[in-house]
Write a protein that holds these residues in place. Structure first.
Motif, PDB file in Angstrom:
ATOM      1  N   THR A  10       0.827  -1.204   0.000  1.00  0.00           N
ATOM      2  CA  THR A  10       0.000   0.000   0.000  1.00  0.00           C
ATOM      3  C   THR A  10       0.859   1.250   0.000  1.00  0.00           C
ATOM      4  OG1 THR A  10      -0.091   0.225   2.418  1.00  0.00           O
ATOM      5  CG2 THR A  10      -1.685  -1.275   1.400  1.00  0.00           C
ATOM      6  N   THR A  11       0.201   2.403  -0.128  1.00  0.00           N
ATOM      7  CA  THR A  11       0.914   3.687  -0.082  1.00  0.00           C
ATOM      8  C   THR A  11       1.037   4.223   1.342  1.00  0.00           C
ATOM      9  OG1 THR A  11      -1.121   4.961  -0.417  1.00  0.00           O
ATOM     10  CG2 THR A  11       0.111   4.292  -2.390  1.00  0.00           C
ATOM     11  N   GLY A  12       0.383   3.562   2.303  1.00  0.00           N
ATOM     12  CA  GLY A  12       0.421   4.036   3.689  1.00  0.00           C
ATOM     13  C   GLY A  12      -0.273   3.063   4.613  1.00  0.00           C
ATOM     14  N   ASN A  18      -5.309   5.914   1.857  1.00  0.00           N
ATOM     15  CA  ASN A  18      -4.203   5.327   1.106  1.00  0.00           C
ATOM     16  C   ASN A  18      -4.700   4.298   0.098  1.00  0.00           C
ATOM     17  OD1 ASN A  18      -1.548   6.366   2.410  1.00  0.00           O
ATOM     18  ND2 ASN A  18      -2.852   5.842   4.147  1.00  0.00           N
ATOM     19  N   GLN A  45      -2.445   7.743  -6.683  1.00  0.00           N
ATOM     20  CA  GLN A  45      -1.815   8.710  -5.789  1.00  0.00           C
ATOM     21  C   GLN A  45      -0.320   8.440  -5.751  1.00  0.00           C
ATOM     22  OE1 GLN A  45      -2.269   7.402  -1.306  1.00  0.00           O
ATOM     23  NE2 GLN A  45      -4.282   7.261  -2.296  1.00  0.00           N
ATOM     24  N   ILE A  47       3.296   7.520  -4.621  1.00  0.00           N
ATOM     25  CA  ILE A  47       3.870   6.539  -3.697  1.00  0.00           C
ATOM     26  C   ILE A  47       5.029   7.207  -2.958  1.00  0.00           C
ATOM     27  CG2 ILE A  47       5.009   4.302  -3.478  1.00  0.00           C
ATOM     28  CD1 ILE A  47       3.633   3.466  -6.084  1.00  0.00           C
ATOM     29  N   LYS A 235      -6.748   5.791  10.148  1.00  0.00           N
ATOM     30  CA  LYS A 235      -5.402   5.624  10.703  1.00  0.00           C
ATOM     31  C   LYS A 235      -5.431   5.454  12.212  1.00  0.00           C
ATOM     32  CE  LYS A 235      -0.827   7.844  10.739  1.00  0.00           C
ATOM     33  NZ  LYS A 235      -0.570   7.668  12.171  1.00  0.00           N
TER      34      LYS A 235
END
Length: 457
Positions: A10-12, A18, A45, A47, A235
């Motif tokens: 994932t990106t986050g 994300n 989005q 990376i 988050k």
């Protein structure tokens, strides 16, 4: 039974903000992997560099990859009606459920966490992270931190766990009643099983034993489990779940006592995840002080921790209304109470409501005596009482004491005759707690709702 062994990149760290950059799914039939699927995904989005450093996946690699919605149906069909298996399963599951929902697919699978399974079936390892656990078990990982490589390693680990499970641990974990699939990866199910179905306060602890969250419950077991149900992708929740390694608790006689203990424990311990209660403080207080001319003056001001106040208020208007009532009832001077800022005498002087202290007519001694009489009567009107309710067990009663309008403390005893000799002997056996307007209002509202529990002292 078919299992879908999953790994994603994932990106986050949380799904709500994300994207997914890679998905790998191995279909396992309890003996071996019978089907494999892997694809890069364009997350729409950027990376971050630290993600690229970890996974090797950069923006150029995913530029021509399909968007998630382009492969959502295939992913859903691979996962649907399978047992979803992953290392720290709730992370992967929360991402795929969130992004499948955005594409129009409702994922609802039973889950197995290979972290939790490994702790049960291969106990005593120094670490249960995928890399260190595989190293300890001589499982080779090709392409570490890539979805395909990690999914393959997890599949080999899952094979070992299936072969090791001679006591039906996996079958037990898959039962709806077990709650295993909803628990954080590091929290032992035994910690949940020992929780009572009683009111109390619970403490979530991290891997070093530090308390990271304090909560209250009407039913400790039910409330603690409720923290882990659902798959919220934000988050805060994902970070919170990863920190929980243990849970402790204190049983209380009633939910009200649990509320009071929770408020005091949050102020004492200041846990990092208790944001709402940390922010609570009454905002304004009524103070009395002597000015340079010797006059006693009342004032509503912002709450100051180290200053002793006469009364607390949740708003400035509430404080002003209370002070106006005092001024009218005891013929005090509004100017000396900072409710009027005229250069000359206050407006009430002309109609006889103020006796001229603001004009120098009334002496310090006379005015101060009347104000002190008002404060003394105000103090006398503050309630002193005990609330008697259920205890922690059948032969026990609980007791909360308010003395002169301030919460004093709470405790437990065996017999109501304990109250016959008044307040003094009771206080010796109570645990003393901090009082504030939040706690006092809880007690006063409860006393108004249940007057049969009230014992005036």
């Amino acid at each position: 039974m078919l299992y879908a062994v999953v790994d994603i990149e994932t990106t986050g760290g949380h799904a709500s903000a994300n994207g997914i950059t890679e998905v790998a799914i191995n279909i396992h039939n309890e003996n071996q992997v019978v089907e494999s699927y892997t694809t890069l995904i364009n997350p729409r989005q950027f990376i971050p560099a630290y993600i690229t450093a970890l996974t090797g996946i950069d923006n150029d690699m995913v530029a021509e990859a399909p968007y998630f919605e382009d492969v959502a149906l295939q992913i859903y069909q691979l996962l649907n009606e399978k047992v979803f298996v992953a290392h720290n399963v709730n992370f992967d599951y929360s991402f795929l459920k969130h992004h499948l929902a955005a594409a129009g697919y409702d994922l609802n699978c039973r889950k197995l966490c290979t972290v939790r399974l490994s702790r049960k079936l291969i106990p005593g390892k120094a670490s249960y992270s995928l890399g260190k656990l595989c190293s300890a078990l001589n499982i080779s990982i090709q392409n570490r931190h890539r979805a395909g490589g990690d999914a393959d390693a997890t599949s080999i680990l899952f094979n070992m766990l299936l072969e090791t499970d001679h006591e039906g641990v996996i079958a037990e974990m898959l039962k709806k009643s077990s709650k295993e699939q909803v628990l954080p990866p590091h929290l032992d199910r035994a910690s949940i099983l020992r929780l009572p179905n009683q009111p109390g306060v619970y403490y979530f602890k991290d891997n070093k034993g530090k308390i990271v969250y304090v909560g209250k419950a009407k039913n400790l077991k039910k409330r603690v489990i409720s923290h882990f149900t659902g798959n919220k992708p934000n988050k805060q929740r994902q970070d919170f779940l990863r920190t929980i390694y243990n849970v402790d608790y204190v049983v209380c006689g009633t939910e009200l006592m649990a509320l009071i203990l929770e408020a005091n424990e949050i102020k004492r311990l200041w846990p990092e995840n208790n944001r709402a209660m940390k922010r609570y403080e009454h905002k304004y207080d009524l103070y009395v002080f002597e000015d340079q001319n010797g006059y006693l003056r009342l004032a509503i001001d912002k709450h100051k921790t180290n200053n002793k106040s006469l009364q607390s208020f949740n708003s400035l208007l509430e404080g002003y209304n209370f002070l106006n009532q005092l001024i009218e009832k005891y013929q005090l001077c509004a100017k000396l109470c900072y409710l009027q800022k005229t250069a000359t005498k206050c407006t009430a002087h002309d109609n006889g409501q103020c006796f001229g202290v603001c004009s120098g007519i009334e002496t310090v001694a006379v005015y101060n005596k009347r104000l002190n009489n008002a404060l003394a009567e105000l103090q006398r009107l503050q309630p002193s009482f005990a609330l008697v309710d259920d205890g922690r067990e059948a032969e026990e009663l609980s007791c909360l004491v308010v003395e002169n309008g301030t919460f004093y403390g709470m405790g437990y005893f065996k017999d109501k005759t304990y109250l016959a000799d008044g307040l003094a002997p009771i206080k010796n056996d109570l645990s003393i707690y901090q009082s504030n307007s939040y706690i006092l209002n809880l007690i006063l509202n409860h006393a108004a709702e249940f007057p049969q529990k009230l014992y005036k002292l």
